[in-house]
Design an enzyme around this catalytic site. Structure first.
Site, short mmCIF file in Angstrom:
data_model
loop_
_atom_site.label_atom_id
_atom_site.label_comp_id
_atom_site.label_asym_id
_atom_site.label_seq_id
_atom_site.Cartn_x
_atom_site.Cartn_y
_atom_site.Cartn_z
N ASP A 39 0.83 -1.20 0.00
CA ASP A 39 0.00 0.00 0.00
C ASP A 39 0.87 1.26 0.00
O ASP A 39 1.98 1.25 0.54
CB ASP A 39 -0.91 -0.01 1.24
CG ASP A 39 -2.10 0.91 1.09
OD1 ASP A 39 -2.30 1.46 -0.01
OD2 ASP A 39 -2.82 1.10 2.09
N HIS A 56 3.11 3.51 -9.01
CA HIS A 56 3.02 2.08 -9.30
C HIS A 56 4.31 1.58 -9.96
O HIS A 56 4.79 0.49 -9.65
CB HIS A 56 1.83 1.80 -10.22
CG HIS A 56 0.51 2.20 -9.63
ND1 HIS A 56 0.21 2.00 -8.32
CD2 HIS A 56 -0.58 2.79 -10.19
CE1 HIS A 56 -1.02 2.45 -8.08
NE2 HIS A 56 -1.51 2.94 -9.21
N LEU A 150 11.42 -20.66 -4.35
CA LEU A 150 10.37 -19.79 -3.84
C LEU A 150 9.10 -19.93 -4.69
O LEU A 150 9.17 -19.97 -5.92
CB LEU A 150 10.84 -18.33 -3.89
CG LEU A 150 9.81 -17.25 -3.56
CD1 LEU A 150 9.48 -17.26 -2.08
CD2 LEU A 150 10.32 -15.88 -3.99
#
Length: 261
Positions: A39, A56, A150
């Site tokens: 956020d 962004h 991962l």
């Protein structure tokens, strides 16, 4: 909640950073599953006089750095809240730009995921995504399905309530067909019907941007997750902030509802 795409490099690492990770591993347990609510992109951009989309774009750099650090230090699963169902209500121009950025990034980074042994996974309502984007996502899912490092999970067009409702409908259909005894429905059965089936519940949830809410994210899975909220906006959150969050996690006493022995 902010929106992001994935970009990775070759997992290059400095000696100083490697020493920091080794010290962190000796200090205590590394969370196996880290979930992040990314956020603050828009606020970061606005405070600097930039348009929201610039925030962004800068957030992509944080995605890259945090993903690399997690892969290097031995985190098994990293789930990033990428785009919520509620985000479809944002201005059309912003949504279209984000979808275009997602498409370009998936195409560009597929080989990097494959080369770095990273398995790609998605949770969310993909029926709402552009068809071309879904095709690219499917190709990346297929090309990384055999990777053992991962597991990177993007929560994309995701809603925790929607996910639970979908699971309830699926279980109801099984009961209606006679394939499932209602009395046998327990927590494990419900978990198996969720999109996160096969993933461990998050050990650590990090929310950047200072807001104290979960924003409809992994509502079932966060039951005993340790939560950390930081005022740091996502574009400024990098591996050093991740390490600090892990240290805070290591300092906590995880009792899962039990008392100390």
């Amino acid at each position: 909640m902010a929106e992001h795409t994935l970009t990775l490099t070759g997992l290059a690492q400095t000696a100083e950073d490697r020493a920091r990770q080794q010290a962190l591993s000796r200090r205590g347990p590394i969370p196996n599953h880290v979930a992040i609510i990314m956020d603050g992109n828009g606020r970061w951009a606005r405070e600097r006089g930039y348009p929201r989309l610039h925030g962004h774009s800068k957030g992509v750099e944080s995605v890259r750095d945090v993903t690399e650090a997690c892969a290097q230090i031995g985190v098994g699963f990293l789930t990033l809240y990428t785009f919520s169902v509620e985000n479809w209500g944002r201005p059309v121009g912003e949504v279209n730009a984000l979808m275009s950025l997602l498409l370009r990034t998936i195409r560009r980074e597929r080989k990097t995921l494959e080369a770095n042994n990273i398995r790609f996974r998605i949770i969310g309502d993909l029926s709402k995504l552009p068809h071309q984007t879904v095709r690219e996502l499917d190709e990346t899912l297929e090309s990384t399905s055999d990777k053992s490092g991962l597991t990177l999970v993007l929560a994309l067009s995701y809603s925790g309530r929607w996910e639970i409702a979908e699971a309830v409908r699926d279980l109801a259909r099984q009961v209606s067909r006679g394939d499932l005894d209602p009395e046998s429905i327990d927590e494990a059965v419900i978990s198996s019907a969720l999109l996160t089936c096969g993933l461990p519940d998050p050990d650590l949830l990090i929310r950047t941007g200072g807001e104290f809410r979960v924003s409809n994210f992994l509502l079932w899975q966060l039951a005993y997750t340790e939560m950390l909220v930081t005022d740091c906006y996502w574009p400024a959150f990098r591996r050093n902030q991740l390490y600090a969050a892990m240290e805070a996690y290591q300092d906590r006493d995880r009792r899962f509802g039990r008392i100390d022995q």
